[in-house]
Design an enzyme around this catalytic site. Structure first.
Site, short mmCIF file in Angstrom:
data_model
loop_
_atom_site.label_atom_id
_atom_site.label_comp_id
_atom_site.label_asym_id
_atom_site.label_seq_id
_atom_site.Cartn_x
_atom_site.Cartn_y
_atom_site.Cartn_z
N GLU A 113 -9.16 -6.96 -8.42
CA GLU A 113 -10.20 -7.44 -7.50
C GLU A 113 -11.55 -7.68 -8.20
O GLU A 113 -12.42 -8.33 -7.63
CB GLU A 113 -10.36 -6.44 -6.34
CG GLU A 113 -9.11 -6.41 -5.46
CD GLU A 113 -9.07 -5.22 -4.49
OE1 GLU A 113 -8.56 -5.40 -3.38
OE2 GLU A 113 -9.53 -4.12 -4.86
N ASP B 136 -1.43 -9.77 3.29
CA ASP B 136 -0.21 -9.43 4.04
C ASP B 136 -0.57 -9.26 5.51
O ASP B 136 -1.73 -9.27 5.87
CB ASP B 136 0.43 -8.15 3.49
CG ASP B 136 -0.54 -6.99 3.56
OD1 ASP B 136 -1.26 -6.75 2.57
OD2 ASP B 136 -0.62 -6.33 4.62
#
Ligand code: ADE
Length: 233
Positions: free
Chosen positions: A13, A201
């Site tokens: 990230e 997701d």
């Protein structure tokens, strides 16, 4: 002078941000590596906090104490809690709540931390607005952006039942594992913050398969947005 703390829970990230910045000082503290320097002409401290609420809270406190950051941005991935918000889309926090805090027995709302005086942590409105504007420039073609409530807990949500409960109880737009601790610690230190999460997701039975497939792409979308956003804050 503004100095922006940028936190990602995982290396994936923050790796692009670190590779694009000019690093002036590296500080190791609490097993976290804080890279201080200049990104896109802006003073920043970029750090991988590690996963979960404790890591995230400690990380903010160090950014406050050692680096005097003026703003905090959390970039990363999350599971969607809204059928309209798809993999690759972005959620920008209006406010942030814990989904695993329960002192309802004493009359507090579900998710409310006792004796704090707030039911959720409200993100800085100007940072939220600027993030939504930045999205139009960096990710308009790629994905849709949504303002919404971010939920956090020490739990990777990958079940239809848990997801349904979170949606019904908290009306969240997405769920992840650090945002609320970052918001909470920022609130205690009076530092304006925003949580920016790209969806990896759907936080249901499909998450086990989708998460590894989309983690990197989603993390990249959020980081690219942040790189531009910091120039506008
Ligand atoms: N981060 C990305 N997806 C997540 C999920 N489903 N639950 C918690 N954290 C996440």
């Amino acid at each position: 002078m503004k100095k922006i703390g940028i936190i990602g829970a995982m290396e994936i990230e923050v790796e692009t941000l670190k590779s694009h910045m000019e690093i002036k000082r590296t500080v190791e503290k609490a097993s976290m590596v804080f890279e201080e320097g200049v990104l896109n002409g802006v003073d920043v401290v970029v750090v991988r906090s590690g996963v979960g609420k404790v890591n995230a809270g400690i990380c903010v406190q160090i950014l406050a104490d050692l680096f005097d950051v003026t703003h905090i941005i959390n970039t990363g991935v999350a599971g969607s809690l809204d059928a309209a918000i798809n993999i690759g889309d972005i959620v920008v926090s209006t406010d942030v709540m814990y989904h695993d805090v329960d002192a309802t027995i004493f009359g507090y709302d579900l998710g409310e931390v006792p004796q704090l005086g707030v039911k959720s942590f409200v993100a800085d409105q100007s940072m939220v607005k600027k993030t939504m504007e930045a999205l139009q420039i960096t990710a308009k073609e790629e994905c849709a952006g949504y303002e919404g409530r971010v939920l956090s807990g020490d739990q990777f949500v990958a079940s239809d039942d848990v997801k349904t409960r979170l949606v019904n109880q908290f009306k969240g737009s997405c769920t992840e594992m650090e945002g609320c601790a970052i918001a909470h610690a920022s609130y205690l230190n009076h530092i304006p913050f925003v949580i920016i999460r790209a969806i990896s997701d759907k936080a249901d039975h499909s998450a086990e398969v989708d998460y590894p497939s989309f983690e990197k792409k989603a993390a990249g979308i959020s980081a690219k947005l942040v790189e531009y956003l910091i120039t506008t804050i």
